[in-house]
Motif scaffolding. Structure first.
Motif, PDB file in Angstrom:
ATOM      1  N   SER A 259      16.466   1.856   2.002  1.00 52.58           N
ATOM      2  CA  SER A 259      17.116   2.725   1.032  1.00 52.58           C
ATOM      3  C   SER A 259      16.124   3.159  -0.043  1.00 52.58           C
ATOM      4  CB  SER A 259      18.298   1.987   0.389  1.00 52.58           C
ATOM      5  OG  SER A 259      18.988   2.829  -0.502  1.00 52.58           O
ATOM      6  N   GLY A 260      16.094   4.453  -0.338  1.00 59.10           N
ATOM      7  CA  GLY A 260      15.175   5.008  -1.318  1.00 59.10           C
ATOM      8  C   GLY A 260      13.925   5.613  -0.724  1.00 59.10           C
ATOM      9  N   ASP A 261      13.645   5.346   0.553  1.00 55.67           N
ATOM     10  CA  ASP A 261      12.466   5.932   1.198  1.00 55.67           C
ATOM     11  C   ASP A 261      12.634   7.441   1.338  1.00 55.67           C
ATOM     12  OD1 ASP A 261      11.257   3.475   1.476  1.00 55.67           O
ATOM     13  OD2 ASP A 261      11.701   3.254   3.614  1.00 55.67           O
ATOM     14  N   VAL A 262      11.497   8.128   1.361  1.00 48.02           N
ATOM     15  CA  VAL A 262      11.457   9.561   1.615  1.00 48.02           C
ATOM     16  C   VAL A 262      10.621   9.776   2.872  1.00 48.02           C
ATOM     17  CG1 VAL A 262      10.765  11.826   0.773  1.00 48.02           C
ATOM     18  CG2 VAL A 262      11.686  10.140  -0.820  1.00 48.02           C
TER      19      VAL A 262
ATOM     20  N   ASP B  84      -0.709  20.663  14.888  1.00 47.42           N
ATOM     21  CA  ASP B  84      -0.782  19.339  14.280  1.00 47.42           C
ATOM     22  C   ASP B  84       0.623  18.862  13.941  1.00 47.42           C
ATOM     23  OD1 ASP B  84      -3.549  19.235  14.415  1.00 47.42           O
ATOM     24  OD2 ASP B  84      -3.832  20.011  12.383  1.00 47.42           O
ATOM     25  N   ILE B  85       0.881  17.574  14.152  1.00 47.13           N
ATOM     26  CA  ILE B  85       2.191  16.992  13.878  1.00 47.13           C
ATOM     27  C   ILE B  85       2.007  15.667  13.146  1.00 47.13           C
ATOM     28  CG2 ILE B  85       2.261  16.026  16.232  1.00 47.13           C
ATOM     29  CD1 ILE B  85       5.334  16.292  16.090  1.00 47.13           C
ATOM     30  N   LYS B  86       2.761  15.481  12.067  1.00 49.75           N
ATOM     31  CA  LYS B  86       2.609  14.290  11.232  1.00 49.75           C
ATOM     32  C   LYS B  86       3.964  13.790  10.757  1.00 49.75           C
ATOM     33  CE  LYS B  86      -1.833  15.779   9.233  1.00 49.75           C
ATOM     34  NZ  LYS B  86      -2.552  16.097   7.983  1.00 49.75           N
ATOM     35  N   SER B  87       4.001  12.495  10.458  1.00 49.14           N
ATOM     36  CA  SER B  87       5.109  11.945   9.681  1.00 49.14           C
ATOM     37  C   SER B  87       4.522  11.202   8.485  1.00 49.14           C
ATOM     38  CB  SER B  87       5.987  10.998  10.506  1.00 49.14           C
ATOM     39  OG  SER B  87       5.274   9.825  10.864  1.00 49.14           O
ATOM     40  N   ARG B  88       5.268  11.234   7.379  1.00 48.64           N
ATOM     41  CA  ARG B  88       4.901  10.496   6.171  1.00 48.64           C
ATOM     42  C   ARG B  88       6.125   9.737   5.673  1.00 48.64           C
ATOM     43  NH1 ARG B  88       2.208  15.505   5.477  1.00 48.64           N
ATOM     44  NH2 ARG B  88       4.069  16.372   4.475  1.00 48.64           N
ATOM     45  N   VAL B  89       5.899   8.522   5.227  1.00 51.33           N
ATOM     46  CA  VAL B  89       6.944   7.739   4.582  1.00 51.33           C
ATOM     47  C   VAL B  89       6.473   7.411   3.182  1.00 51.33           C
ATOM     48  CG1 VAL B  89       8.321   5.623   4.625  1.00 51.33           C
ATOM     49  CG2 VAL B  89       7.763   6.787   6.775  1.00 51.33           C
ATOM     50  N   ASN B  90       7.193   7.905   2.200  1.00 50.83           N
ATOM     51  CA  ASN B  90       6.814   7.744   0.795  1.00 50.83           C
ATOM     52  C   ASN B  90       5.391   8.224   0.538  1.00 50.83           C
ATOM     53  OD1 ASN B  90       9.360   6.541   0.375  1.00 50.83           O
ATOM     54  ND2 ASN B  90       8.557   4.531   0.905  1.00 50.83           N
ATOM     55  N   GLY B  91       5.026   9.324   1.207  1.00 55.35           N
ATOM     56  CA  GLY B  91       3.725   9.945   1.013  1.00 55.35           C
ATOM     57  C   GLY B  91       2.615   9.389   1.874  1.00 55.35           C
ATOM     58  N   LYS B  92       2.823   8.270   2.540  1.00 56.36           N
ATOM     59  CA  LYS B  92       1.798   7.671   3.393  1.00 56.36           C
ATOM     60  C   LYS B  92       1.905   8.226   4.810  1.00 56.36           C
ATOM     61  CE  LYS B  92       0.053   3.279   5.202  1.00 56.36           C
ATOM     62  NZ  LYS B  92       0.244   1.800   5.238  1.00 56.36           N
ATOM     63  N   VAL B  93       0.793   8.718   5.346  1.00 59.69           N
ATOM     64  CA  VAL B  93       0.789   9.251   6.708  1.00 59.69           C
ATOM     65  C   VAL B  93       0.953   8.098   7.697  1.00 59.69           C
ATOM     66  CG1 VAL B  93      -0.562  10.455   8.465  1.00 59.69           C
ATOM     67  CG2 VAL B  93      -0.634  11.242   6.083  1.00 59.69           C
ATOM     68  N   MET B  94       1.974   8.209   8.535  1.00 59.83           N
ATOM     69  CA  MET B  94       2.251   7.185   9.541  1.00 59.83           C
ATOM     70  C   MET B  94       1.888   7.667  10.939  1.00 59.83           C
ATOM     71  SD  MET B  94       3.343   4.957   7.424  1.00 59.83           S
ATOM     72  CE  MET B  94       3.860   3.651   8.520  1.00 59.83           C
ATOM     73  N   GLN B  95       2.117   8.932  11.211  1.00 60.72           N
ATOM     74  CA  GLN B  95       1.780   9.531  12.501  1.00 60.72           C
ATOM     75  C   GLN B  95       0.935  10.769  12.252  1.00 60.72           C
ATOM     76  OE1 GLN B  95       6.170   9.667  13.552  1.00 60.72           O
ATOM     77  NE2 GLN B  95       5.318   9.304  15.605  1.00 60.72           N
ATOM     78  N   SER B  96      -0.068  10.969  13.082  1.00 56.49           N
ATOM     79  CA  SER B  96      -0.922  12.154  12.974  1.00 56.49           C
ATOM     80  C   SER B  96      -1.500  12.448  14.352  1.00 56.49           C
ATOM     81  CB  SER B  96      -2.051  11.932  11.965  1.00 56.49           C
ATOM     82  OG  SER B  96      -2.839  13.092  11.829  1.00 56.49           O
ATOM     83  N   SER B  97      -1.071  13.579  14.919  1.00 61.06           N
ATOM     84  CA  SER B  97      -1.509  13.924  16.263  1.00 61.06           C
ATOM     85  C   SER B  97      -1.453  15.439  16.400  1.00 61.06           C
ATOM     86  CB  SER B  97      -0.627  13.227  17.311  1.00 61.06           C
ATOM     87  OG  SER B  97      -1.137  13.402  18.624  1.00 61.06           O
ATOM     88  N   ASN B  98      -1.461  15.902  17.640  1.00 58.23           N
ATOM     89  CA  ASN B  98      -1.392  17.324  17.933  1.00 58.23           C
ATOM     90  C   ASN B  98      -0.581  17.494  19.210  1.00 58.23           C
ATOM     91  OD1 ASN B  98      -2.438  19.990  19.250  1.00 58.23           O
ATOM     92  ND2 ASN B  98      -3.204  20.102  17.150  1.00 58.23           N
TER      93      ASN B  98
END
Length: 263
Positions: free
Chosen positions: A241-244, A180-194
């Motif tokens: 600026s400030g994003d995680v 599984d592979i994911k990205s999150r920006v400020n805790g929100k899931v933006m990408q979710s795949s495998n």
């Protein structure tokens, strides 16, 4: 095993993760080495990028869903581009919004292959024998440079800090085609795949790249990103600026970076 590259008292070392500690390694992780009894709390060392790569090779459009959201045809063979090694930063490093192009900086979650020994013209059957391990990567991209201003990708993919990798090199990944592979920006899931959704497998990418260039120990191959990148959102989501930003690959780790304006 999990390898970590770290700094302590002004010196750089490799180490092996042992719970909340890192055990110092003597020798070369790409050759002969020993794990010593010297260990330090992870809280007392500075994480560095897990490898200082001689080359960063990246693959574009390796998930059909990402090709679709990009408005691109599916590639018939891997499409290779190169990111400058000066773009590499570590886990918890700062992604800088570059002064020449700060407005459309985007994230891309990627599984990264770390080549363990020199590879040239290797077969798919033997390809995994040349892998030291895997790490997480973020193919940060200035979309205005990439898609409109330059008509090619070198600048938009290679600004300083545009290649976060880490936090570790993980050697015991049983199947790189089922993660599984994911990205999150400020805790929100933006990408979710495998990674099973890759068009070209890890084996194929190593073999293909090795038939086109010599892969030296420490070379990073970024294997492409799934759907959900910022420019394809409605409205677009670009980093500010400030994003995680967090990139998570199952069994490999979580790569975390903050975003700030260029000093």
């Amino acid at each position: 095993m999990k390898f970590m590259r770290f700094e302590r008292d002004g010196a750089e070392f490799y180490g092996a993760i042992d719970g909340n500690f890192v055990k110092r390694i003597e020798g070369d992780i790409f050759g002969a080495y020993d794990v010593t009894g010297d260990k330090y709390p992870l809280s007392e060392v500075k994480a560095l990028a897990p490898v200082s790569p001689p080359n960063v090779i990246a693959i574009c459009l390796n998930y059909s869903s990402h090709a679709g959201e990009s408005g691109s045809a599916l590639p018939e063979r891997p499409v290779i581009f190169i990111k400058a090694t000066t773009s590499v930063i570590a886990h918890e490093g700062i992604i800088r919004l570059p002064a020449p192009a700060p407005d459309e900086v985007d994230y891309e979650a990627e599984l990264c292959i770390v080549i363990g020994k020199t590879a040239k013209n290797v077969s798919e059957a033997d390809a995994l024998d040349y892998v030291l391990g895997y790490t997480c990567g973020n193919d940060v991209s200035a979309r205005d440079c990439q898609r409109r201003l330059d008509a090619q990708w070198a600048r938009g993919k290679s600004f300083d800090t545009f290649c976060p990798i880490g936090p570790y090199i993980v050697t015991d990944v049983a199947d790189p085609q089922n993660l599984d592979i994911k990205s999150r920006v400020n805790g929100k899931v933006m990408q979710s795949s495998n990674t099973r959704n890759m068009i070209f497998s890890v084996r194929h990418l190593i073999s293909y790249c090795s038939h086109n260039m010599t892969l030296l120990p420490g070379t990073i191959i970024m294997t492409g990103t799934p759907e959900g990148v910022g420019f394809a959102q409605d409205p677009p989501v670009f980093l500010r600026s400030g994003d995680v930003v967090e990139i998570e690959v199952e069994g490999v780790g979580v790569l975390r970076n903050t975003v700030a304006e260029e000093a």
